[in-house]
Every structure is written in C-alpha cells, then in structure tokens.
Write a protein that holds these residues in place. Structure first.
Motif, PDB file in Angstrom:
ATOM      1  N   SER A 143       0.823  -1.205   0.000  1.00  0.00           N
ATOM      2  CA  SER A 143       0.000   0.000   0.000  1.00  0.00           C
ATOM      3  C   SER A 143       0.859   1.259   0.000  1.00  0.00           C
ATOM      4  O   SER A 143       0.613   2.197  -0.758  1.00  0.00           O
ATOM      5  CB  SER A 143      -0.924   0.001   1.223  1.00  0.00           C
ATOM      6  N   LEU A 144       1.899   1.267   0.832  1.00  0.00           N
ATOM      7  CA  LEU A 144       2.778   2.435   0.908  1.00  0.00           C
ATOM      8  C   LEU A 144       3.552   2.633  -0.392  1.00  0.00           C
ATOM      9  O   LEU A 144       3.727   3.758  -0.868  1.00  0.00           O
ATOM     10  CB  LEU A 144       3.756   2.270   2.071  1.00  0.00           C
ATOM     11  N   ALA A 145       4.040   1.538  -0.953  1.00  0.00           N
ATOM     12  CA  ALA A 145       4.884   1.630  -2.143  1.00  0.00           C
ATOM     13  C   ALA A 145       4.115   2.062  -3.379  1.00  0.00           C
ATOM     14  O   ALA A 145       4.705   2.593  -4.328  1.00  0.00           O
ATOM     15  CB  ALA A 145       5.570   0.290  -2.398  1.00  0.00           C
ATOM     16  N   THR A 146       2.821   1.856  -3.397  1.00  0.00           N
ATOM     17  CA  THR A 146       2.025   2.159  -4.597  1.00  0.00           C
ATOM     18  C   THR A 146       1.105   3.354  -4.418  1.00  0.00           C
ATOM     19  O   THR A 146       0.425   3.744  -5.360  1.00  0.00           O
ATOM     20  CB  THR A 146       1.177   0.932  -4.991  1.00  0.00           C
ATOM     21  N   SER A 147       1.070   3.952  -3.231  1.00  0.00           N
ATOM     22  CA  SER A 147       0.144   5.054  -2.973  1.00  0.00           C
ATOM     23  C   SER A 147       0.710   6.382  -3.460  1.00  0.00           C
ATOM     24  O   SER A 147       1.884   6.701  -3.212  1.00  0.00           O
ATOM     25  CB  SER A 147      -0.144   5.162  -1.477  1.00  0.00           C
ATOM     26  N   PRO A 148      -0.097   7.203  -4.143  1.00  0.00           N
ATOM     27  CA  PRO A 148       0.353   8.546  -4.538  1.00  0.00           C
ATOM     28  C   PRO A 148       0.694   9.423  -3.336  1.00  0.00           C
ATOM     29  O   PRO A 148       1.464  10.370  -3.446  1.00  0.00           O
ATOM     30  CB  PRO A 148      -0.861   9.106  -5.298  1.00  0.00           C
ATOM     31  N   ALA A 149       0.106   9.106  -2.174  1.00  0.00           N
ATOM     32  CA  ALA A 149       0.343   9.913  -0.974  1.00  0.00           C
ATOM     33  C   ALA A 149       1.796   9.838  -0.511  1.00  0.00           C
ATOM     34  O   ALA A 149       2.262  10.720   0.218  1.00  0.00           O
ATOM     35  CB  ALA A 149      -0.580   9.453   0.158  1.00  0.00           C
ATOM     36  N   THR A 150       2.519   8.805  -0.914  1.00  0.00           N
ATOM     37  CA  THR A 150       3.912   8.655  -0.492  1.00  0.00           C
ATOM     38  C   THR A 150       4.895   9.005  -1.607  1.00  0.00           C
ATOM     39  O   THR A 150       6.076   8.687  -1.504  1.00  0.00           O
ATOM     40  CB  THR A 150       4.181   7.217  -0.011  1.00  0.00           C
ATOM     41  N   ASP A 151       4.417   9.647  -2.664  1.00  0.00           N
ATOM     42  CA  ASP A 151       5.332  10.115  -3.712  1.00  0.00           C
ATOM     43  C   ASP A 151       6.372  11.041  -3.090  1.00  0.00           C
ATOM     44  O   ASP A 151       6.035  11.985  -2.368  1.00  0.00           O
ATOM     45  CB  ASP A 151       4.562  10.861  -4.801  1.00  0.00           C
ATOM     46  N   GLY A 152       7.631  10.798  -3.360  1.00  0.00           N
ATOM     47  CA  GLY A 152       8.697  11.604  -2.784  1.00  0.00           C
ATOM     48  C   GLY A 152       9.181  11.110  -1.442  1.00  0.00           C
ATOM     49  O   GLY A 152      10.174  11.607  -0.912  1.00  0.00           O
ATOM     50  N   THR A 153       8.485  10.146  -0.842  1.00  0.00           N
ATOM     51  CA  THR A 153       8.899   9.553   0.423  1.00  0.00           C
ATOM     52  C   THR A 153       9.655   8.258   0.157  1.00  0.00           C
ATOM     53  O   THR A 153       9.217   7.433  -0.641  1.00  0.00           O
ATOM     54  CB  THR A 153       7.684   9.251   1.319  1.00  0.00           C
ATOM     55  N   GLN A 154      10.793   8.097   0.804  1.00  0.00           N
ATOM     56  CA  GLN A 154      11.561   6.857   0.665  1.00  0.00           C
ATOM     57  C   GLN A 154      10.920   5.766   1.512  1.00  0.00           C
ATOM     58  O   GLN A 154      10.678   5.948   2.704  1.00  0.00           O
ATOM     59  CB  GLN A 154      13.007   7.087   1.120  1.00  0.00           C
ATOM     60  N   ILE A 155      10.611   4.640   0.892  1.00  0.00           N
ATOM     61  CA  ILE A 155      10.081   3.486   1.610  1.00  0.00           C
ATOM     62  C   ILE A 155      11.208   2.479   1.754  1.00  0.00           C
ATOM     63  O   ILE A 155      11.771   2.014   0.764  1.00  0.00           O
ATOM     64  CB  ILE A 155       8.891   2.833   0.863  1.00  0.00           C
ATOM     65  N   MET A 156      11.556   2.137   2.985  1.00  0.00           N
ATOM     66  CA  MET A 156      12.679   1.234   3.237  1.00  0.00           C
ATOM     67  C   MET A 156      12.198  -0.006   3.986  1.00  0.00           C
ATOM     68  O   MET A 156      11.503   0.102   5.006  1.00  0.00           O
ATOM     69  CB  MET A 156      13.758   1.949   4.056  1.00  0.00           C
ATOM     70  N   VAL A 157      12.554  -1.162   3.485  1.00  0.00           N
ATOM     71  CA  VAL A 157      12.214  -2.412   4.143  1.00  0.00           C
ATOM     72  C   VAL A 157      13.473  -2.965   4.801  1.00  0.00           C
ATOM     73  O   VAL A 157      14.562  -2.957   4.209  1.00  0.00           O
ATOM     74  CB  VAL A 157      11.608  -3.423   3.142  1.00  0.00           C
ATOM     75  N   VAL A 158      13.332  -3.420   6.032  1.00  0.00           N
ATOM     76  CA  VAL A 158      14.463  -3.942   6.792  1.00  0.00           C
ATOM     77  C   VAL A 158      14.207  -5.415   7.108  1.00  0.00           C
ATOM     78  O   VAL A 158      13.153  -5.771   7.649  1.00  0.00           O
ATOM     79  CB  VAL A 158      14.665  -3.158   8.099  1.00  0.00           C
ATOM     80  N   GLY A 159      15.163  -6.256   6.769  1.00  0.00           N
ATOM     81  CA  GLY A 159      15.015  -7.688   7.011  1.00  0.00           C
ATOM     82  C   GLY A 159      15.247  -8.473   5.738  1.00  0.00           C
ATOM     83  O   GLY A 159      15.925  -8.012   4.817  1.00  0.00           O
TER      84      GLY A 159
END
Length: 405
Positions: free
Chosen positions: A132-148
């Motif tokens: 949801s975060l990776a595909t949402s327009p609301a997070t455009d410009g926000t870095q999404i980082m997965v740990v693990g």
C-alpha cells in the motif's frame, strides 16, 4: 542589455527584488524555493519570472522542502532498538508505530522523509501495508525502506523500495539521505559548536518559517513566562539559530535581543532528541570560556528542549537559565519538554495559517464562497488536535543530563 539578460538574475539581484538579505536569497535558491542553475564559473542564476512567481505565491515556483521526519513500523522490541539508534541522529525527528492503522493516519497528516517497515519478529504481517505504501500517490517523494529478509517482499515491489539488512544499516542509510547536498552544505565562521549534517536544510526551514526578526507574540511570551515560573529560573528564552545569530523570539528575564551564535548553549540542544541540561556551565569544558559564563551575566545552569516545525526540522529551542548551579529534576525535565512541544505546535499553527492565507490569495473566489461557512469550519478546525510527537504520546521527557567536567 538584451531581453534575455534582463530576465536572468544573480543572487544579489534576487535579494534586491525580494527585499531580503543576500544570505536569505542564497538559502531560498539553494533550498529549491527558486529554480536555479550554475554558470560555467560556478555562479547561481535564476529567472526573473520564477522570483516574481515566488512573490505571487504561485506554487509552481516553490519546490517542497524535504521533510526531516522518519516513521518506523515494527514490533515493540525492534522499535526500542530504533529509538536507541536514532537517539544519536540529530538530522531527523522519529515517530515509531506498532499499530498499522495509527501509522497510516500519521502518513496522512505528515509527509515523512522515510518510512521504515521492519519485517523482524512478526513483521511479515506488514507486507500488505508495504504494498500500500509503495504504490500510494500519498507517499510520492517519500523513501520506503524495508528492513530484514527482502526475499519475503514481492518481486514487483523491490524496484520501488530501499532495502537494508539490519536496523543499524537502515539508520545509517537514512542519515546519509538526510544530509545536505553539496550546494546546501554550510560552513560557519568561527565554529566552536556541533552542527547536524542537514544544517543547510534546517536554515532553509527556519527562513521559510518567517519567525526570525518577527514581532513579539503573546503565545510565545506565555510559554517563556511559564518556563521561568515553572522551573523557578530567572531567565527563559525561545531561541532561533541563524547562521550567525542566536535570536530570541521570546525572552523573560534578559534584556539582550540576541547573541552571536557561538555563545548559544542551544547549539547543543538542537542536536538532541529530548532535554539537554548542564548543571554547572563553569565546570563544563564546552562552556567554561563562553562570554556569558566567564563574564556577565555569569550563567551557571542551562536546560532546553528542541522546537520543531511541521516538517520535523529543529528551528530553535525553549530553554531556562540560572545564575547558580543546580540539578534538573525529572519533573522539571517533563515541564520544559511539554512547553517546547507547545512552542512547536505554535510554530506549526503559524505555518498552517500562512498556507491557508496563501491559498486564499491564489483562489479568492473560493475563499468568498466559503465565507458563509467560515464559523463552522473554524470550529471544526479548532477541534482537530495537531498530531502529537512521540514523546508527548508516551509521556516521556527524553532527558539528557550532563553535569559538567
């Protein structure tokens, strides 16, 4: 001079047109508020039309300032680790979440610089959120980082994500992306105090706040009064740190309107997540030779907490100072932390008010149409609380004590 020459401005020309200092114009240009480019000789140039657009408040001329807020989602055990790791990273404000819904609500109210999704523990339950975060327009410009283990992540999402093997790697990578670009890096003359890696961005945020050299305001004066009386201190200040000055937006018990920045105890406060205190300034090697300690007014005790803007940048601090050495109690630390949080809320409210006024100027017809319902809208807005900081939600003071040498 050709028409093209008239349309291209130097930094000095820009400052004159805006009616600000050359340093202010430089910060606006380097911070991205005005689109610019470099000549072969390395000098900045801008178009007159972009400067005029900034004056007219047309949003096309203003690039958004990158946020200094980081969200972390994970289990309680993992979040405690992130709290410890980020405690030494002054470049950002960190909010941690166990609850996915709470995190989504926060993302809707604040645009973070980075969202870390930790898959440790029961982290696989957060995989749907990751999509949801990776595909949402609301997070455009926000870095999404997965740990693990990134092998758990659907392959189609990996190009949209930053990956880190451990929390330590994640924090290191985030700090690197928070650092100033070469164009924004700040070198301060006679620097005898620490600065964060994103000091240039912090200065741009301070400039955009419009607080420096502004008129006194009762809302801030009430807070310094409360700080002085609540901690039984003779001096309380709300300070703003420019490249060269420590300017007091509000002051209680001190006649000076400002000091050189090199005198500011708050240089250390803005590098902290919580309360910074010094029991005896005269015995602390960092402050013993400070003119305000060595000479009049011979300060001895200091305690302060950061004041943040809506993007998580530290614009200054709320602090108390005493002429005698003393120890900060836990209750006093909680008091100064709470008052600094209220000061941060006031800063954010002014930013919101400024944005609403700018929108009204750009769309006067909409403002007129909304006039009839202004009272209702105002009541509804007043009923919506600002998103509390993590420290406020948890009720902690985040106190950092130092007793001197």
């Amino acid at each position: 001079m050709s028409k093209t020459d008239k349309e291209i401005l130097t930094t000095a020309d820009t400052a004159k047109l805006l009616g600000v200092s050359v340093r202010t114009a430089q910060l606006l240009i380097e911070g991205g508020s005005i689109t610019s480019w470099k000549t072969p000789g390395g000098h900045r140039r801008v178009y007159r039309s972009d400067v005029l657009s900034l004056i007219d408040d047309r949003p096309a001329a203003v690039a958004p300032l990158p946020s200094a807020t980081v969200f972390v989602l994970g289990t309680a055990e993992r979040l405690a680790l992130y709290d410890r790791l980020f405690a030494t990273v002054p470049e950002c404000t960190v909010d941690t979440f166990e609850d996915v819904l709470e995190a989504l609500v926060a993302v809707g109210s604040v645009k973070p610089h980075t969202i870390i999704v930790d898959l440790g523990g029961s982290g696989t339950d957060r995989l749907p959120l990751l999509r949801s975060l990776a595909t949402s327009p609301a997070t455009d410009g926000t870095q999404i980082m997965v740990v693990g283990d990134d092998g758990l992540v659907p392959r189609d999402l990996l190009p949209k994500l930053a990956c880190a093997a451990t929390p330590e790697d994640a924090v290191s990578a985030v700090r690197a992306t928070l650092s100033d670009t070469e164009e924004l890096k700040v070198t301060l003359s006679d620097q005898t105090f620490p600065i964060a890696l994103n000091e240039g961005r912090r200065l741009v945020a301070l400039e955009r706040s419009g607080l420096v050299d502004s008129a006194p305001e009762e809302a801030f004066d009430r807070l310094t009064w409360l700080a002085a009386h609540g901690l039984k201190a003779p001096v309380a200040l709300m300070t703003l740190l420019t490249p060269t000055r420590q300017w007091f937006k509000s002051r209680f018990g001190l006649d000076l309107p400002e000091t050189p920045r090199s005198w500011a105890f708050c240089n250390h406060t803005v590098m902290q997540k919580g309360v910074f205190s010094v029991e005896d300034l005269a015995t602390d090697p960092r402050f013993a030779d400070n003119p305000a300690v060595k000479g009049e007014p011979r300060f001895r005790f200091y305690a302060g907490a950061p004041v943040l803007d809506e993007d998580g940048f530290v614009v200054g601090s709320l602090c108390v100072i005493d002429h005698k050495a003393r120890t900060l109690s836990d209750h006093e630390a909680q008091t100064i932390s709470a008052l600094a949080a209220l000061a941060s809320d006031e800063v954010r409210l002014r930013a919101l008010d400024r944005k609403l006024r700018e929108a009204s100027r750009r769309h006067p017809e909409r403002a007129a149409a909304a006039g009839a319902g202004a009272g209702t809208a105002a009541n509804e807005t007043a009923a919506i609380p600002l998103r509390p900081t993590k420290a406020a939600r948890r009720g902690g003071s985040g106190k950092t004590k130092t007793s001197g040498a």
